[in-house]
Design a protein around this motif. Structure first.
Motif, PDB file in Angstrom:
ATOM      1  N   ASN A 295       0.863  -1.181   0.000  1.00  0.00           N
ATOM      2  CA  ASN A 295       0.000   0.000   0.000  1.00  0.00           C
ATOM      3  C   ASN A 295       0.897   1.228   0.000  1.00  0.00           C
ATOM      4  OD1 ASN A 295      -1.637   2.188   0.722  1.00  0.00           O
ATOM      5  ND2 ASN A 295      -2.910   0.985   2.106  1.00  0.00           N
ATOM      6  N   THR A 296       0.860   2.001  -1.061  1.00  0.00           N
ATOM      7  CA  THR A 296       1.708   3.187  -1.188  1.00  0.00           C
ATOM      8  C   THR A 296       0.893   4.480  -1.121  1.00  0.00           C
ATOM      9  OG1 THR A 296       1.631   2.967  -3.603  1.00  0.00           O
ATOM     10  CG2 THR A 296       3.532   2.005  -2.475  1.00  0.00           C
ATOM     11  N   SER A 297      -0.261   4.409  -0.472  1.00  0.00           N
ATOM     12  CA  SER A 297      -1.079   5.586  -0.201  1.00  0.00           C
ATOM     13  C   SER A 297      -1.429   6.326  -1.492  1.00  0.00           C
ATOM     14  CB  SER A 297      -0.359   6.487   0.810  1.00  0.00           C
ATOM     15  OG  SER A 297      -1.185   7.527   1.272  1.00  0.00           O
ATOM     16  N   SER A 298      -1.204   7.635  -1.533  1.00  0.00           N
ATOM     17  CA  SER A 298      -1.614   8.442  -2.693  1.00  0.00           C
ATOM     18  C   SER A 298      -0.833   8.111  -3.956  1.00  0.00           C
ATOM     19  CB  SER A 298      -1.473   9.931  -2.377  1.00  0.00           C
ATOM     20  OG  SER A 298      -0.137  10.257  -2.073  1.00  0.00           O
ATOM     21  N   ALA A 299       0.261   7.355  -3.836  1.00  0.00           N
ATOM     22  CA  ALA A 299       1.051   6.972  -5.007  1.00  0.00           C
ATOM     23  C   ALA A 299       0.487   5.747  -5.711  1.00  0.00           C
ATOM     24  CB  ALA A 299       2.500   6.703  -4.597  1.00  0.00           C
ATOM     25  N   SER A 300      -0.456   5.037  -5.072  1.00  0.00           N
ATOM     26  CA  SER A 300      -0.778   3.691  -5.541  1.00  0.00           C
ATOM     27  C   SER A 300      -1.424   3.653  -6.930  1.00  0.00           C
ATOM     28  CB  SER A 300      -1.652   2.968  -4.515  1.00  0.00           C
ATOM     29  OG  SER A 300      -2.940   3.528  -4.424  1.00  0.00           O
ATOM     30  N   ILE A 301      -2.265   4.609  -7.255  1.00  0.00           N
ATOM     31  CA  ILE A 301      -2.909   4.596  -8.574  1.00  0.00           C
ATOM     32  C   ILE A 301      -1.893   4.884  -9.688  1.00  0.00           C
ATOM     33  CG2 ILE A 301      -4.609   5.753 -10.055  1.00  0.00           C
ATOM     34  CD1 ILE A 301      -6.431   5.967  -7.592  1.00  0.00           C
ATOM     35  N   PRO A 302      -1.140   5.983  -9.633  1.00  0.00           N
ATOM     36  CA  PRO A 302      -0.142   6.199 -10.689  1.00  0.00           C
ATOM     37  C   PRO A 302       0.959   5.145 -10.704  1.00  0.00           C
ATOM     38  CG  PRO A 302       0.042   7.866  -8.967  1.00  0.00           C
ATOM     39  CD  PRO A 302      -1.234   7.138  -8.722  1.00  0.00           C
ATOM     40  N   LEU A 303       1.340   4.613  -9.526  1.00  0.00           N
ATOM     41  CA  LEU A 303       2.358   3.558  -9.487  1.00  0.00           C
ATOM     42  C   LEU A 303       1.864   2.312 -10.214  1.00  0.00           C
ATOM     43  CD1 LEU A 303       5.114   2.521  -8.442  1.00  0.00           C
ATOM     44  CD2 LEU A 303       3.929   1.793  -6.351  1.00  0.00           C
ATOM     45  N   THR A 304       0.590   1.984 -10.055  1.00  0.00           N
ATOM     46  CA  THR A 304       0.019   0.838 -10.762  1.00  0.00           C
ATOM     47  C   THR A 304       0.062   1.048 -12.269  1.00  0.00           C
ATOM     48  OG1 THR A 304      -1.455   0.338  -8.905  1.00  0.00           O
ATOM     49  CG2 THR A 304      -2.058  -0.580 -11.041  1.00  0.00           C
ATOM     50  N   ILE A 305      -0.246   2.253 -12.705  1.00  0.00           N
ATOM     51  CA  ILE A 305      -0.198   2.550 -14.139  1.00  0.00           C
ATOM     52  C   ILE A 305       1.226   2.390 -14.673  1.00  0.00           C
ATOM     53  CG2 ILE A 305      -0.486   4.386 -15.857  1.00  0.00           C
ATOM     54  CD1 ILE A 305      -2.820   5.440 -14.152  1.00  0.00           C
ATOM     55  N   VAL A 306       2.213   2.881 -13.928  1.00  0.00           N
ATOM     56  CA  VAL A 306       3.606   2.804 -14.370  1.00  0.00           C
ATOM     57  C   VAL A 306       4.113   1.367 -14.405  1.00  0.00           C
ATOM     58  CG1 VAL A 306       5.987   3.390 -13.732  1.00  0.00           C
ATOM     59  CG2 VAL A 306       4.204   5.146 -13.650  1.00  0.00           C
ATOM     60  N   THR A 307       3.848   0.610 -13.344  1.00  0.00           N
ATOM     61  CA  THR A 307       4.436  -0.728 -13.229  1.00  0.00           C
ATOM     62  C   THR A 307       3.659  -1.808 -13.974  1.00  0.00           C
ATOM     63  OG1 THR A 307       3.285  -1.125 -11.118  1.00  0.00           O
ATOM     64  CG2 THR A 307       5.506  -0.198 -11.014  1.00  0.00           C
ATOM     65  N   GLU A 308       2.355  -1.602 -14.155  1.00  0.00           N
ATOM     66  CA  GLU A 308       1.547  -2.655 -14.752  1.00  0.00           C
ATOM     67  C   GLU A 308       1.072  -2.361 -16.174  1.00  0.00           C
ATOM     68  OE1 GLU A 308       1.234  -5.512 -13.020  1.00  0.00           O
ATOM     69  OE2 GLU A 308       2.485  -4.490 -11.523  1.00  0.00           O
TER      70      GLU A 308
END
Length: 358
Positions: A295-308
């Motif tokens: 769980n990366t808090s407010s980063a989780s949505i953009p992080l998912t887009i970048v990594t997945e």
């Protein structure tokens, strides 16, 4: 009703930075933070978090800085043209000044730059996006950065195996004719203590007792660490996001099933699977990064887009994103990304010496 729509603004690109150090929840030497109710294997099965990125020295602003530098380079943006910066985090560098002011200077942006901080957590990327988009709405400001994430805690203590460190950058620009964004927001402050850091604010000031360990839901924690009422948060998470998504689609008259991807805040795998099931949304279109990043808090949505999704997005991709959590707060956004740049994940080395930034 908290519905908002903005035209003529687009996301130009997204990037993310994480510490290079990986901590596994299956390593018996580092799983002290796992509740006594679970074995490490059961914890991974229940939450979906096998490992996450951690750092003892890197702050959220450091990770956002490296992510932003990468994205600005990939977009070939002139830094002098970036006239707004919004920083969303629960782990700011200092109580004062705002971390956005530091990042404006560190990134070498113009002094004619609007800079502000937002302390929202899990819903923060969606809220921050609405702030940035609204700043660009009339075209006076053409380019802006939204920097989101969480990393180094305010006070050292037992690590929570659910949370990882990440910082992200979202580049937003004014563009005539861009389809824009549609938002729905909500808040239920009666659940303010469902996710809370009890001490460290002016309500409960720091004292020696702030660092005394106590058992919270089977884990040893002190009052400078974030704690949550697990069942309350789970109940909120499986009921409120589906309602918000349906209300957004109904209000603006679109079929949410037509979205290419549903990106949910990465809180708990079981929770997100239940949300998708309630919406009858196919799981193959609900990407997740929590297995490797937590769980990366407010980063989780953009992080998912970048990594997945970096290699999967088409030239035009329809996104439906929902962030929900601390507050209790939630936000849903629908947008169409055309030719959006997704930078390669930036892995940041742990610094060996203390600098002015670390």
């Amino acid at each position: 009703m908290a519905f908002l729509e903005f035209k003529n603004v687009r996301i130009a690109g997204i990037s993310a930075g994480v510490p290079k150090k990986i901590l596994s929840n299956l390593n018996p030497d580092v799983n002290d933070g796992i509740s006594s109710e679970y074995s490490p294997e059961d914890f991974v099965k229940t939450t979906g978090v096998k490992e996450r990125r951690v750092s003892d020295k890197l702050c959220t602003s450091d990770l956002c800085y490296y992510a932003a530098e990468q994205l600005i380079s990939d977009l070939k943006w002139n830094k002098e043209e970036i006239e707004a910066l919004v920083f969303v985090s629960q782990t700011a560098d200092y109580i004062l000044p705002c971390t956005s002011c530091i990042l404006q200077y560190r990134l070498g942006l113009s002094k004619d730059c609007y800079a502000t901080d937002c302390t929202l957590g899990c819903s923060g990327w969606v809220y921050g996006l609405s702030q940035v988009v609204s700043l660009l709405l009339n075209g006076t400001i053409k380019k802006a950065l939204l920097l989101c994430g969480d990393a180094k805690e305010r006070a050292a203590g037992p690590r929570d195996p659910l949370f990882g460190a990440a910082g992200t950058a979202t580049a937003v620009e004014y563009q005539e004719g861009a389809p824009g964004f549609q938002f729905h927001f909500g808040t239920d402050g009666s659940g303010y203590d469902a996710i809370i850091t009890p001490d460290g604010g002016s309500r409960n000031q720091v004292s020696p007792k702030s660092f005394e360990l106590e058992e919270i839901e089977g884990k040893q924690m002190h009052r400078m660490q974030t704690r949550m009422k697990g069942m309350d948060v789970f109940s909120f998470g499986i009921t409120t996001p589906p309602k918000s998504i349906k209300r957004l689609a109904e209000h603006y008259g679109f079929n949410y099933m037509d979205s290419d991807y549903l990106i949910l805040h990465q809180a708990n795998m079981k929770m997100n699977n239940m949300i998708a099931k309630k919406l009858k949304f196919p799981l193959e279109k609900v990407p997740s990064c929590m297995l490797h990043f937590g769980n990366t808090s407010s980063a989780s949505i953009p992080l998912t887009i970048v990594t997945e999704l970096r290699e999967k997005c088409k030239s035009t991709t329809k996104f439906l994103c929902c962030g929900f959590g601390v507050g209790l707060s939630w936000g849903t956004v629908a947008f169409e990304a055309k030719d959006m740049v997704i930078s390669e994940l930036v892995e940041v080395e742990e610094p060996t010496e203390k600098s002015q930034w670390v």
